[in-house]
Scaffold this active site. Structure first.
Site, PDB file in Angstrom:
ATOM      1  N   LYS A  58       0.841  -1.204   0.000  1.00  0.00           N
ATOM      2  CA  LYS A  58       0.000   0.000   0.000  1.00  0.00           C
ATOM      3  C   LYS A  58       0.872   1.248   0.000  1.00  0.00           C
ATOM      4  CE  LYS A  58      -3.898  -2.157   0.214  1.00  0.00           C
ATOM      5  NZ  LYS A  58      -4.698  -2.241  -0.954  1.00  0.00           N
ATOM      6  N   CYS A  59       0.285   2.359  -0.441  1.00  0.00           N
ATOM      7  CA  CYS A  59       0.915   3.663  -0.485  1.00  0.00           C
ATOM      8  C   CYS A  59       1.540   3.982   0.875  1.00  0.00           C
ATOM      9  CB  CYS A  59      -0.147   4.706  -0.842  1.00  0.00           C
ATOM     10  SG  CYS A  59       0.493   6.368  -0.998  1.00  0.00           S
ATOM     11  N   PRO A  60       2.763   4.443   0.907  1.00  0.00           N
ATOM     12  CA  PRO A  60       3.638   4.899  -0.167  1.00  0.00           C
ATOM     13  C   PRO A  60       4.664   3.864  -0.628  1.00  0.00           C
ATOM     14  CG  PRO A  60       4.579   5.637   1.885  1.00  0.00           C
ATOM     15  CD  PRO A  60       3.298   4.850   2.220  1.00  0.00           C
TER      16      PRO A  60
ATOM     17  N   ASP B 244      -2.053  -1.589  -5.472  1.00  0.00           N
ATOM     18  CA  ASP B 244      -2.453  -0.374  -4.758  1.00  0.00           C
ATOM     19  C   ASP B 244      -3.274   0.525  -5.682  1.00  0.00           C
ATOM     20  OD1 ASP B 244      -2.674   1.855  -3.133  1.00  0.00           O
ATOM     21  OD2 ASP B 244      -0.580   2.438  -3.324  1.00  0.00           O
TER      22      ASP B 244
ATOM     23  N   ASP C  26       0.103   7.893  -8.167  1.00  0.00           N
ATOM     24  CA  ASP C  26       1.417   8.070  -7.539  1.00  0.00           C
ATOM     25  C   ASP C  26       2.598   7.762  -8.454  1.00  0.00           C
ATOM     26  OD1 ASP C  26       0.075   8.759  -5.238  1.00  0.00           O
ATOM     27  OD2 ASP C  26       0.363   6.812  -4.257  1.00  0.00           O
TER      28      ASP C  26
END
Length: 80
Positions: A13-15, A40, A46
């Site tokens: 998951k982010c980041p 994600d 992103d």
């Protein structure tokens, strides 16, 4: 077209997808290509933003059944 290195980032998951992509590209030579797969949902925003900010070429972006796939060519100059 250059053979790309496949980097599986599904499940992160982010980041983390951006951070791991940045670290992997740091070990590559300019012009080499990296193929990233991620699950994600934010990666669709992103990863392209990261490429633009860090001077890499986003060669392809596609939605796949498990998430997203990106093909990135490492740029020549890295930001400090």
């Amino acid at each position: 077209m250059t053979a790309a290195i496949l980097y599986d980032l599904k499940g992160l998951k982010c980041p983390l997808p951006v951070l791991k992509t940045r670290r992997r590209l740091a070990d590559m030579k300019p012009g080499e290509e990296l193929l990233i797969e991620t699950s994600d949902p934010l990666a669709g925003i992103d990863i392209p933003h990261f490429c633009g900010e860090d001077g890499h070429d986003l060669l392809a972006q596609e939605k796949i059944e498990t998430g997203h796939r990106f093909r990135i060519r490492k740029g020549g100059a890295q930001k400090a």
